[in-house]
Scaffold this motif. Structure first.
Motif, PDB file in Angstrom:
ATOM      1  N   GLY A  14       0.799  -1.215   0.000  1.00  0.00           N
ATOM      2  CA  GLY A  14       0.000   0.000   0.000  1.00  0.00           C
ATOM      3  C   GLY A  14       0.830   1.262   0.000  1.00  0.00           C
ATOM      4  O   GLY A  14       1.978   1.290  -0.422  1.00  0.00           O
ATOM      5  N   LEU A  15       0.227   2.321   0.494  1.00  0.00           N
ATOM      6  CA  LEU A  15       0.845   3.634   0.530  1.00  0.00           C
ATOM      7  C   LEU A  15       2.040   3.666   1.484  1.00  0.00           C
ATOM      8  O   LEU A  15       1.993   3.085   2.553  1.00  0.00           O
ATOM      9  CB  LEU A  15      -0.190   4.664   1.010  1.00  0.00           C
ATOM     10  N   ARG A  16       3.081   4.354   1.082  1.00  0.00           N
ATOM     11  CA  ARG A  16       4.230   4.570   1.968  1.00  0.00           C
ATOM     12  C   ARG A  16       4.578   6.046   1.892  1.00  0.00           C
ATOM     13  O   ARG A  16       5.068   6.533   0.868  1.00  0.00           O
ATOM     14  CB  ARG A  16       5.423   3.725   1.540  1.00  0.00           C
ATOM     15  N   ALA A  17       4.291   6.765   2.975  1.00  0.00           N
ATOM     16  CA  ALA A  17       4.568   8.199   3.019  1.00  0.00           C
ATOM     17  C   ALA A  17       6.041   8.430   3.332  1.00  0.00           C
ATOM     18  O   ALA A  17       6.684   7.625   3.995  1.00  0.00           O
ATOM     19  CB  ALA A  17       3.709   8.866   4.091  1.00  0.00           C
ATOM     20  N   SER A  18       6.554   9.535   2.854  1.00  0.00           N
ATOM     21  CA  SER A  18       7.927   9.884   3.216  1.00  0.00           C
ATOM     22  C   SER A  18       7.853  10.940   4.308  1.00  0.00           C
ATOM     23  O   SER A  18       7.083  11.890   4.218  1.00  0.00           O
ATOM     24  CB  SER A  18       8.690  10.407   2.005  1.00  0.00           C
ATOM     25  N   ALA A  19       8.618  10.721   5.359  1.00  0.00           N
ATOM     26  CA  ALA A  19       8.635  11.663   6.477  1.00  0.00           C
ATOM     27  C   ALA A  19      10.018  11.672   7.087  1.00  0.00           C
ATOM     28  O   ALA A  19      10.606  10.617   7.324  1.00  0.00           O
ATOM     29  CB  ALA A  19       7.597  11.263   7.520  1.00  0.00           C
ATOM     30  N   PRO A  20      10.552  12.866   7.347  1.00  0.00           N
ATOM     31  CA  PRO A  20      11.852  12.923   8.016  1.00  0.00           C
ATOM     32  C   PRO A  20      11.714  12.449   9.460  1.00  0.00           C
ATOM     33  O   PRO A  20      10.670  12.602  10.073  1.00  0.00           O
ATOM     34  CB  PRO A  20      12.216  14.414   7.957  1.00  0.00           C
ATOM     35  N   GLY A  21      12.753  11.833   9.983  1.00  0.00           N
ATOM     36  CA  GLY A  21      12.731  11.435  11.383  1.00  0.00           C
ATOM     37  C   GLY A  21      12.770   9.945  11.610  1.00  0.00           C
ATOM     38  O   GLY A  21      12.541   9.492  12.717  1.00  0.00           O
ATOM     39  N   GLY A  22      13.028   9.165  10.583  1.00  0.00           N
ATOM     40  CA  GLY A  22      13.193   7.730  10.780  1.00  0.00           C
ATOM     41  C   GLY A  22      11.943   6.915  10.536  1.00  0.00           C
ATOM     42  O   GLY A  22      10.914   7.411  10.074  1.00  0.00           O
ATOM     43  N   VAL A  23      12.055   5.639  10.886  1.00  0.00           N
ATOM     44  CA  VAL A  23      11.008   4.664  10.594  1.00  0.00           C
ATOM     45  C   VAL A  23       9.709   4.991  11.342  1.00  0.00           C
ATOM     46  O   VAL A  23       8.626   4.930  10.764  1.00  0.00           O
ATOM     47  CB  VAL A  23      11.482   3.235  10.942  1.00  0.00           C
ATOM     48  N   THR A  24       9.809   5.346  12.602  1.00  0.00           N
ATOM     49  CA  THR A  24       8.597   5.634  13.381  1.00  0.00           C
ATOM     50  C   THR A  24       7.829   6.800  12.773  1.00  0.00           C
ATOM     51  O   THR A  24       6.600   6.731  12.625  1.00  0.00           O
ATOM     52  CB  THR A  24       8.950   5.930  14.851  1.00  0.00           C
ATOM     53  N   ALA A  25       8.512   7.846  12.392  1.00  0.00           N
ATOM     54  CA  ALA A  25       7.855   9.003  11.763  1.00  0.00           C
ATOM     55  C   ALA A  25       7.227   8.605  10.436  1.00  0.00           C
ATOM     56  O   ALA A  25       6.117   9.049  10.105  1.00  0.00           O
ATOM     57  CB  ALA A  25       8.855  10.138  11.563  1.00  0.00           C
ATOM     58  N   MET A  26       7.921   7.757   9.667  1.00  0.00           N
ATOM     59  CA  MET A  26       7.380   7.305   8.387  1.00  0.00           C
ATOM     60  C   MET A  26       6.107   6.485   8.590  1.00  0.00           C
ATOM     61  O   MET A  26       5.114   6.681   7.884  1.00  0.00           O
ATOM     62  CB  MET A  26       8.435   6.480   7.634  1.00  0.00           C
ATOM     63  N   ILE A  27       6.096   5.589   9.570  1.00  0.00           N
ATOM     64  CA  ILE A  27       4.913   4.768   9.834  1.00  0.00           C
ATOM     65  C   ILE A  27       3.753   5.641  10.286  1.00  0.00           C
ATOM     66  O   ILE A  27       2.616   5.488   9.835  1.00  0.00           O
ATOM     67  CB  ILE A  27       5.221   3.652  10.855  1.00  0.00           C
ATOM     68  N   GLU A  28       4.015   6.597  11.177  1.00  0.00           N
ATOM     69  CA  GLU A  28       2.951   7.500  11.633  1.00  0.00           C
ATOM     70  C   GLU A  28       2.385   8.307  10.471  1.00  0.00           C
ATOM     71  O   GLU A  28       1.162   8.457  10.345  1.00  0.00           O
ATOM     72  CB  GLU A  28       3.472   8.426  12.726  1.00  0.00           C
ATOM     73  N   ALA A  29       3.232   8.819   9.609  1.00  0.00           N
ATOM     74  CA  ALA A  29       2.768   9.593   8.460  1.00  0.00           C
ATOM     75  C   ALA A  29       1.982   8.717   7.493  1.00  0.00           C
ATOM     76  O   ALA A  29       0.944   9.125   6.960  1.00  0.00           O
ATOM     77  CB  ALA A  29       3.953  10.247   7.740  1.00  0.00           C
TER      78      ALA A  29
END
Length: 174
Positions: A14-29
Motif C-alpha cells: 500500500g501507501l508509503r509516506a515519506s517523512a523525516p525522522g526515521g522509521v517511526t515518523a514514516m509509519i505515523e505519516a
C-alpha cells in the motif's frame, strides 16, 4: 491468508509516506495519510475495547466466538471446497449517499466471519440490483470463501468466474 488491518504496516504494502525522522515518523505519516476516516474510527473503537476495563468483557468473549466460527467453517469445508455467499446484505451504497456509520458496520456482516475465522475470501462483482427506494441499479457482490491457507483455490475459482461472466467490466452510473 488474511487482510487484517492490524497487520497492515504501510511499508511493504500500500501507501508509503515519506517523512523525516526515521522509521517511526514514516509509519505515523503513512497511517495518517493512508487510512481514511472509517478505518481510523474502527482502529479507535478497537483500541478502546481492548483497554483495561473492557479486555475481559469483550476480547475474551470474542476469542471464544472466533473459535466457534473456525469450527463451523472446518465442518462446512468437509462437505465442500468453497462457500459462495453475498458480500453485503444490500446493494452498494450510492456515492452521494449520506454516510450512516451503523449501516456501514452492518454492511460488513457477511465479510467479518471470514476475517475472524482466518479463511481466505474474495469479493467479486456479480451483477446489479435496484436499491431499496428505487434509483439506478447498483453493484452486488459475490463472496467466495475457501479453506484456511487455500488462497490459490479461491483465486482460481474467482478467475474462472470472471472468465465466464462480464460483471467485472461493467461500471455503475456515477
Amino acid at each position: 491468508a488474511s487482510s487484517n488491518l492490524a497487520r497492515f504496516d504501510g511499508v511493504r504494502y500500500g501507501l508509503r509516506a515519506s517523512a523525516p525522522g526515521g522509521v517511526t515518523a514514516m509509519i505515523e505519516a503513512t497511517r495518517s495519510e493512508g487510512f481514511g476516516a472509517e478505518v481510523k474510527r474502527r482502529i479507535l473503537l478497537g483500541t478502546y475495547v481492548l483497554s483495561a476495563g473492557y479486555y475481559d468483557a469483550y476480547y475474551k468473549k470474542a476469542q471464544r466466538v472466533r473459535t466457534l466460527l473456525r469450527r463451523d467453517f472446518e465442518r462446512a469445508f468437509t462437505a465442500c471446497d468453497l462457500i459462495a455467499m453475498p458480500t453485503a446484505p444490500e446493494v452498494a451504497f450510492r456515492m452521494d449517499a449520506k454516510a450512516d456509520p451503523l449501516a456501514e458496520y452492518l454492511g460488513d456482516v457477511f465479510t467479518v466471519p471470514a476475517n475472524l475465522a482466518g479463511v481466505p475470501a474474495i469479493s467479486l462483482p456479480c451483477g446489479t440490483a435496484q436499491p431499496p427506494g428505487g434509483g439506478p441499479e447498483l453493484p452486488v457482490g459475490l463472496q467466495l470463501l475457501g479453506r484456511p491457507l487455500e488462497d490459490a483455490t479461491v483465486l482460481r475459482a474467482a478467475d474462472a468466474y470472471q472468465r465466464i461472466t462480464d460483471h467485472h467490466t461493467r461500471r455503475p452510473p456515477l
